[in-house]
Design a protein around this motif. Sequence first.
Motif, PDB file in Angstrom:
ATOM      1  N   UNK A  79       0.831  -1.214   0.000  1.00 40.10           N
ATOM      2  CA  UNK A  79       0.000   0.000   0.000  1.00 40.10           C
ATOM      3  C   UNK A  79       0.868   1.267   0.000  1.00 40.10           C
ATOM      4  N   UNK A  80       0.652   2.110  -0.948  1.00 41.29           N
ATOM      5  CA  UNK A  80       1.363   3.399  -1.138  1.00 41.29           C
ATOM      6  C   UNK A  80       2.811   3.250  -1.618  1.00 41.29           C
ATOM      7  N   UNK A  81       3.277   2.066  -1.845  1.00 41.85           N
ATOM      8  CA  UNK A  81       4.601   1.751  -2.417  1.00 41.85           C
ATOM      9  C   UNK A  81       5.801   2.334  -1.655  1.00 41.85           C
ATOM     10  N   UNK A  82       5.827   3.689  -1.500  1.00 45.75           N
ATOM     11  CA  UNK A  82       7.062   4.312  -0.974  1.00 45.75           C
ATOM     12  C   UNK A  82       7.466   3.841   0.439  1.00 45.75           C
ATOM     13  N   UNK A  83       6.542   3.553   1.352  1.00 41.07           N
ATOM     14  CA  UNK A  83       6.991   3.059   2.657  1.00 41.07           C
ATOM     15  C   UNK A  83       7.783   1.750   2.530  1.00 41.07           C
ATOM     16  N   UNK A 214      11.326  -2.314  13.621  1.00 44.48           N
ATOM     17  CA  UNK A 214      10.494  -1.586  12.652  1.00 44.48           C
ATOM     18  C   UNK A 214       9.021  -1.792  13.007  1.00 44.48           C
ATOM     19  N   UNK A 215       8.272  -0.695  13.027  1.00 41.68           N
ATOM     20  CA  UNK A 215       6.827  -0.793  13.278  1.00 41.68           C
ATOM     21  C   UNK A 215       6.078  -0.134  12.120  1.00 41.68           C
ATOM     22  N   UNK A 216       5.135  -0.874  11.554  1.00 42.79           N
ATOM     23  CA  UNK A 216       4.178  -0.305  10.605  1.00 42.79           C
ATOM     24  C   UNK A 216       2.856  -0.178  11.359  1.00 42.79           C
ATOM     25  N   UNK A 217       2.422   1.056  11.607  1.00 37.44           N
ATOM     26  CA  UNK A 217       1.115   1.261  12.252  1.00 37.44           C
ATOM     27  C   UNK A 217       0.364   2.230  11.356  1.00 37.44           C
ATOM     28  N   UNK A 218      -0.247   1.680  10.313  1.00 39.70           N
ATOM     29  CA  UNK A 218      -0.749   2.511   9.229  1.00 39.70           C
ATOM     30  C   UNK A 218      -2.278   2.401   9.084  1.00 39.70           C
ATOM     31  N   UNK A 219      -2.883   3.555   8.938  1.00 40.39           N
ATOM     32  CA  UNK A 219      -4.309   3.637   8.611  1.00 40.39           C
ATOM     33  C   UNK A 219      -5.219   2.991   9.652  1.00 40.39           C
ATOM     34  N   UNK A 244      14.934   2.372  16.248  1.00 40.30           N
ATOM     35  CA  UNK A 244      13.792   1.845  15.488  1.00 40.30           C
ATOM     36  C   UNK A 244      13.214   2.802  14.452  1.00 40.30           C
ATOM     37  N   UNK A 245      12.375   2.212  13.595  1.00 39.02           N
ATOM     38  CA  UNK A 245      11.707   2.960  12.522  1.00 39.02           C
ATOM     39  C   UNK A 245      10.207   2.762  12.646  1.00 39.02           C
ATOM     40  N   UNK A 246       9.465   3.884  12.535  1.00 38.71           N
ATOM     41  CA  UNK A 246       8.001   3.796  12.584  1.00 38.71           C
ATOM     42  C   UNK A 246       7.417   4.378  11.298  1.00 38.71           C
ATOM     43  N   UNK A 247       6.544   3.597  10.660  1.00 40.22           N
ATOM     44  CA  UNK A 247       5.860   4.061   9.447  1.00 40.22           C
ATOM     45  C   UNK A 247       4.376   4.210   9.760  1.00 40.22           C
ATOM     46  N   UNK A 248       3.810   5.379   9.401  1.00 42.20           N
ATOM     47  CA  UNK A 248       2.373   5.596   9.602  1.00 42.20           C
ATOM     48  C   UNK A 248       1.724   5.756   8.226  1.00 42.20           C
ATOM     49  N   UNK A 249       0.407   5.918   8.177  1.00 44.31           N
ATOM     50  CA  UNK A 249      -0.293   6.034   6.896  1.00 44.31           C
ATOM     51  C   UNK A 249       0.082   7.311   6.152  1.00 44.31           C
ATOM     52  N   UNK A 250      -0.140   7.324   4.843  1.00 39.61           N
ATOM     53  CA  UNK A 250       0.293   8.483   4.045  1.00 39.61           C
ATOM     54  C   UNK A 250      -0.495   9.744   4.397  1.00 39.61           C
ATOM     55  N   UNK A 251      -1.691   9.597   4.967  1.00 42.15           N
ATOM     56  CA  UNK A 251      -2.464  10.782   5.353  1.00 42.15           C
ATOM     57  C   UNK A 251      -2.272  11.105   6.837  1.00 42.15           C
ATOM     58  N   UNK A 252      -1.356  10.402   7.489  1.00 40.52           N
ATOM     59  CA  UNK A 252      -1.164  10.593   8.929  1.00 40.52           C
ATOM     60  C   UNK A 252       0.157  11.310   9.192  1.00 40.52           C
ATOM     61  N   UNK A 253       0.204  12.038  10.326  1.00 40.38           N
ATOM     62  CA  UNK A 253       1.446  12.711  10.715  1.00 40.38           C
ATOM     63  C   UNK A 253       1.526  12.693  12.235  1.00 40.38           C
ATOM     64  N   UNK A 254       2.748  12.669  12.751  1.00 41.64           N
ATOM     65  CA  UNK A 254       2.905  12.677  14.203  1.00 41.64           C
ATOM     66  C   UNK A 254       3.385  14.039  14.685  1.00 41.64           C
ATOM     67  N   UNK A 255       3.215  15.051  13.813  1.00 40.77           N
ATOM     68  CA  UNK A 255       3.714  16.399  14.093  1.00 40.77           C
ATOM     69  C   UNK A 255       3.191  16.973  15.397  1.00 40.77           C
ATOM     70  N   UNK A 271       9.193   8.623   7.542  1.00 41.02           N
ATOM     71  CA  UNK A 271       9.151   7.658   8.639  1.00 41.02           C
ATOM     72  C   UNK A 271       9.600   8.379   9.899  1.00 41.02           C
ATOM     73  N   UNK A 272       9.377   7.767  11.037  1.00 40.71           N
ATOM     74  CA  UNK A 272       9.687   8.419  12.310  1.00 40.71           C
ATOM     75  C   UNK A 272      10.653   7.568  13.111  1.00 40.71           C
TER      76      UNK A 272
END
Length: 282
Positions: A79-83, A214-219, A244-255, A271-272
């Motif tokens: 999903x979304x390829x780039x992650x 690595x954590x993928x917590x997406x969508x 570690x590396x955290x990936x979230x959904x493309x419409x999500x931000x942890x800002x 990624x975060x």
Amino acid sequence: MQVTALDIEAISGLVIDLCGIYLDDSKGYLIESRLGTLAEKHGCRSFAELAKKVRMGGSHALKDEVINAITTNETLFYRDTTPFEAFAFKALPESFDARARSGQPNRLRIWSAAASTGQEAFSLAMTIMDNMPDYRRYDIQILGTDISEKAIERASRGWFADHEIHRGLTPQQLAKYFRPDNGGWRVIDEVRSLVQFRRLNLLEPFIHLGKFDVVFCRNVAIYFTPETRADLFRRIADVMTETGYLFVGSAESLGDLGARFIPHLHCRSVYYRPNLPIPVGR
Ligand SMILES: C[S@@+](CC[C@H](N)C(=O)[O-])C[C@H]1O[C@@H](n2cnc3c(N)ncnc32)[C@H](O)[C@@H]1O
């Protein structure tokens, strides 16, 4: 069955307690379409009655049925390829470099935290196999978890229908990693052996899962209230290795989470990484 304001209040209160998903007043249609048949099947004359029945706790099965019906399991391979590119070319090699300096140099732990029917976790496994010809030398564990028993049961089977296969997989990936089975496609054992699935509610403590590289917590957190979402990502930081590396959904931000995570950009993907608290006295 028609939904009333009282029904919306009762069901949204229940759903937020069960799985953190926030349904606002405009979600009456969703309640009607996803829970209507279930309410009738269990002899409830209103959705509020269904909520009451679940809260009274008589049947775990009914609670599971509500969770299965109300969760949105939409997902696809890569999903979304780039992650997955950032995972392959940044997170994966750098995590092994970091592990090489640790007591467990051959180990890598990855968590797909809202795995749905498994496409995300299997995409991670296939990415590893594509990019690490010597992956068998390492102890690689991919854990896929989800609150929906039905989704986890499907993910564990590793079987996908034609329409699911055609969402995200190239013909080459299909030929390499899947075999025709029972009118659909089954992921080959070698991919399957890298992945484990289990049921887990992200609202409940998960510190016992141990640390992940690595954590993928997406969508998934997009469905939560801001408070639940912030609490979830703070707890995720606690189960990530220092590197570690955290990936979230493309419409999500942890800002909005302050200094707990630092955003990075690679292969057009954000990624975060956890920002370690500064030890007292320094
Ligand atoms: C839209 S899917 C996302 C799947 C995948 N991560 C992706 O991006 O393609 C969201 C998943 O989150 C799961 N979910 C919702 N609330 C949850 C909770 N409290 N704990 C764990 N999983 C949850 C749902 O069951 C659903 O399978």
